[in-house]
Design a protein around this motif. Structure first.
Motif, short mmCIF file in Angstrom:
data_model
loop_
_atom_site.label_atom_id
_atom_site.label_comp_id
_atom_site.label_asym_id
_atom_site.label_seq_id
_atom_site.Cartn_x
_atom_site.Cartn_y
_atom_site.Cartn_z
N TYR A 298 -16.50 -33.23 -29.49
CA TYR A 298 -17.79 -32.78 -28.98
C TYR A 298 -18.91 -33.47 -29.76
O TYR A 298 -18.85 -33.52 -30.99
CB TYR A 298 -17.94 -31.26 -29.13
N PHE B 184 -23.85 -29.24 -27.35
CA PHE B 184 -22.79 -30.22 -27.59
C PHE B 184 -22.07 -30.51 -26.29
O PHE B 184 -21.88 -29.62 -25.46
CB PHE B 184 -21.79 -29.70 -28.63
N TRP C 208 -12.17 -27.39 -37.25
CA TRP C 208 -12.88 -28.53 -36.69
C TRP C 208 -13.16 -29.53 -37.79
O TRP C 208 -13.53 -29.16 -38.90
CB TRP C 208 -14.21 -28.08 -36.08
N LEU D 190 -20.13 -24.36 -28.97
CA LEU D 190 -20.66 -25.72 -29.08
C LEU D 190 -21.42 -26.11 -27.82
O LEU D 190 -22.52 -26.64 -27.89
CB LEU D 190 -19.53 -26.71 -29.36
#
Length: 99
Positions: A39, A26, A61, A21
């Motif tokens: 994030y 992110f 996630w 990420l």
């Protein structure tokens, strides 16, 4: 010729990690040790959170995509890089996730 199914078991999906990420722009917005991390990225339209209290695994996630022009997605669970890439394309967000 080579048949696709001969190689079906040779490919493993790539887990979505904080490192991937961050490599894709992110940024860690909020972190509570041993609880969750959030994030944000892609012009702050996409946020991903991993939270031990409501996720089945540390590898899952919860994604939220807020895009007025195309789609809004909330509480979609992802585990792998290709799943994030697919959902971004579905929402017409032009971002290629790099490893």
């Amino acid at each position: 010729g080579v048949n696709c199914w001969e190689y079906n078991n040779k490919f493993e999906p790539i887990p979505l990690t904080p490192e991937i990420l961050e490599k894709n722009g992110f940024e860690l917005n909020e972190a509570v040790e041993d609880y969750y991390c959030i994030y944000d990225g892609i012009d702050n339209r996409v946020s991903l959170c991993n939270g031990k209290e409501y996720m089945n695994s540390d590898n899952e996630w919860d994604v939220h995509i807020d895009d007025e022009d195309y789609c809004t997605i909330a509480s979609c669970e992802l585990t792998y890089v290709h799943e994030l890439q697919n959902i971004l394309r579905w929402c017409q967000i032009d971002k290629e996730i790099v490893l």
